[in-house]
Each structure stands twice: as structure tokens, then as C-alpha cells.
Design an enzyme around this catalytic site. Sequence first.
Site, PDB file in Angstrom:
ATOM      1  N   PHE A   1       0.818  -1.411   0.191  1.00  0.00           N
ATOM      2  CA  PHE A   1      -0.101   0.016   0.125  1.00  0.00           C
ATOM      3  C   PHE A   1       0.945   1.191   0.053  1.00  0.00           C
ATOM      4  CE2 PHE A   1      -2.431  -3.442   1.972  1.00  0.00           C
ATOM      5  CZ  PHE A   1      -3.639  -3.422   1.124  1.00  0.00           C
TER       6      PHE A   1
ATOM      7  N   ARG B   1       3.124   4.540  -0.916  1.00  0.00           N
ATOM      8  CA  ARG B   1       2.826   5.845  -1.741  1.00  0.00           C
ATOM      9  C   ARG B   1       4.123   6.199  -2.436  1.00  0.00           C
ATOM     10  NH1 ARG B   1       0.316   9.492   2.653  1.00  0.00           N
ATOM     11  NH2 ARG B   1       1.947   8.428   3.655  1.00  0.00           N
ATOM     12  N   GLU B   2       4.069   6.580  -3.539  1.00  0.00           N
ATOM     13  CA  GLU B   2       5.276   7.231  -4.110  1.00  0.00           C
ATOM     14  C   GLU B   2       5.763   8.575  -3.465  1.00  0.00           C
ATOM     15  OE1 GLU B   2       5.114   6.927  -8.612  1.00  0.00           O
ATOM     16  OE2 GLU B   2       4.633   4.843  -8.495  1.00  0.00           O
TER      17      GLU B   2
ATOM     18  N   GLY C   1      -9.405  18.867  -7.604  1.00  0.00           N
ATOM     19  CA  GLY C   1      -8.398  19.287  -8.688  1.00  0.00           C
ATOM     20  C   GLY C   1      -8.624  18.495 -10.105  1.00  0.00           C
TER      21      GLY C   1
ATOM     22  N   CYS D   1      -1.305   3.872 -10.474  1.00  0.00           N
ATOM     23  CA  CYS D   1      -2.142   2.754  -9.742  1.00  0.00           C
ATOM     24  C   CYS D   1      -3.660   2.857  -9.978  1.00  0.00           C
ATOM     25  CB  CYS D   1      -1.544   2.322  -8.282  1.00  0.00           C
ATOM     26  SG  CYS D   1      -0.073   1.775  -7.975  1.00  0.00           S
TER      27      CYS D   1
ATOM     28  N   LYS E   1      -5.175   2.046 -13.455  1.00  0.00           N
ATOM     29  CA  LYS E   1      -5.514   0.737 -13.824  1.00  0.00           C
ATOM     30  C   LYS E   1      -6.165  -0.182 -12.858  1.00  0.00           C
ATOM     31  CE  LYS E   1      -1.096  -0.921 -11.676  1.00  0.00           C
ATOM     32  NZ  LYS E   1      -1.432  -2.091 -11.139  1.00  0.00           N
TER      33      LYS E   1
END
Length: 313
Positions: free
Chosen positions: A152, A154-155, A256, A263, A266
Amino acid sequence: MKLCIIGTGYVGLVSGVCFSDLGNDVICVDNNKKKIKDLENGIIPIYEPGLEELVNKNSKSGRLIFTSNLKYAVKNSNIIFICVGTPTNKKNNSANLNQVYKVVNNISKYINKFKIIVTKSTVPVNTGDTIIKLISKKKNKKLFEVVSNPEFLREGEAIRDFMYPDRIVVGSNNRRANNIIKNLYDPLIKRGGKYFNTSRRAAELIKYASNAFLATKISYINEISNLCEKVGVAVEDIAIGMGLDQRIGSRFLRAGPGYGGSCFPKDVDALILMTKKNKGKESSLLREVKHTNNRQKLILIEYLSFIQQYFFV
Ligand SMILES: NC(=O)c1ccc[n+]([C@@H]2O[C@H](COP(=O)([O-])OP(=O)(O)OC[C@H]3O[C@@H](n4cnc5c(N)ncnc54)[C@H](O)[C@@H]3O)[C@@H](O)[C@H]2O)c1
């Protein structure tokens, strides 16, 4: 523990490096030889705060190694994490599992003693069952166990998310495999990460259900922001007012241009298809989340061309 991580992309590299930092012996494998050579020389293919330092520290300690030799990596590990990509299949928007099944076929050649094979890649419900069938063609079922352990992270926050997770989801009905994986995650459980053991299929679905829920939250606030514009209300105030309710929470309520990234689009597509395939009926909710998101991008483009028309003539 001795771990093999297959695929040194975002998920594989971060997981491998963090597991080695927790004291495990980790062999990271990738079929991209240039990537492996770069990693051996301390050149990191992605930017993630803190990653370079952790790669260098753990490579020096000898606990973290990089290779393209899958045979060596599988034979010398007890737990094998599959972390390859599952991009969208352009023909029908399903998850393309070619990379996963290619890896599974290769692993099955080299299983020499009991191995736990863990899918960290995001894979549709029932993929674990297919993996078992594929490996059973070559190896005795007693020699392996297949577990789902979706990621899970996050970048941009990946190291923190891995080292201090909200939850660790592990899908397996096998007590031996579950105990071993729970042991592996013990340092993170001690830091407060909630360990949730469930069925393999449930774990596979939890990942999609989570991402689609967050995407829904984003589409929802965007829908509200379009109303706000018509009635002269600041959507930021609505987000704050809603987010103060702990049942709702303030995250993913920023209006926004809509969701994007590697992710959400897809995974929403894959869940729409999974629902249709298994229920025989489309999810009208998810379909609308996707439409709202696509419309939001057009609204932004219209808004930008309006501004351009008036201010840059
Ligand atoms: N990127 C994210 O933030 C994120 C977060 C959670 C889950 N996920 C999921 O994790 C999975 C991996 O995502 P990613 O972003 O790390 O992918 P990625 O495309 O960045 O990395 C995949 C890596 O696998 C390697 N690879 C492909 N086939 C291989 C093979 N046969 N043998 C060895 N290596 C092989 C590629 O060379 C590449 O380095 C996906 O299913 C994704 O949906 C991603």
C-alpha cells in the site's frame, strides 16, 4: 530470514531494501541487467527520499544483493516475493498478468525445498489459485505455499509507508505460512502496524477495493467542487468541514484535475472488469467514478483555454 524479491521497481526495490534494513538477507532480482548493474554501483533508478542511503548502507553490510540470476536467488531463499508490474491490458482494461506468470513459470523450475511464494504485485482475485495450478504442474504441492501480501505504499512516502504501515494484509489459510510471514513483519507490528490475516482471495481484493475507494473519494469531491463553482462556495471549506468528521477523514478530499498516477486508473479499470466477469453485471458506481474522473480532466482543459483566451490574447 532469507528473502528473494523479484522485480526491483518501485515496490520491489523499496520492499527489498527495507526488509534488509530490518535484518533479513535479501536477494533482489530483475531481468533488466542495466538496472541491476546500476544498483550494484549505487545508482538508484527512482527518486525516493532516503532510499539511496538505505541501499548503500545495506549493500555494504552484505545483507542486500542485486542479481539477474533467478536460479541462484530462488535456491538461496525461503520466501519469494513477486513484485513485477501488472499494467492495464489495452484490449479489455484487465490487469495484464504476463510478467507475473512468466516469473511463476521460472520460479517453479528452481524450487528445491519448501518455499513461500508471496504476491506483492497487485493481482486480481483468484490469481493465487492460478499460480498454485501452474507450479503444481512441475512441483509437489508440499514444496510451496502461495500467499497474497498486497503493498500500500505511496510514491514519495514509500520508505515511511513500508516501515510504519497502517496495516499489513496477509492472505493465507495455511498456519505455517502465516506464522512465518507474521514473524517477518514482527518488527513492524511492534511499531504499531496492524497485522490482518485473511484468505488469499480476500487479500487480493482488499488492494483493489482500497484503491477504488480512494479514487471514489477523489471523484466525489470533484463532483462537489463543480457544484461549488456554480453556487459561489469554496470547495476547500467543504473539504475541511467534511474531513473534520472522523468517519469521513480529510485525506483524498482535495479537488483538482482528478486522480492519475501508476495505480488508481489501472486498478479501477481492473476492478470494473473483475466485477463484470464475476457478477455478470457492471458496477455502475465504479463506471461513474471513472467517467467523473475523465470529465474532470476535460473541465480543467476548458478552464485553461478560457483563461488563455482572456489573458493571453
Ligand atoms: N508503484 C506503486 O506505488 C505501487 C504501490 C502499490 C502496489 N503496486 C503494485 O506493485 C506491482 C509492481 O509495481 P511497480 O510500480 O514496482 O512496477 P515497476 O514496473 O516499477 O517494476 C517492475 C519491475 O519488474 C521487473 N521485471 C519484469 N519482469 C521480470 C522478470 N520476468 N524477472 C525479473 N524482473 C522482472 C522490471 O524490469 C521492473 O524493474 C504492480 O502490480 C503495482 O500495481 C505499485
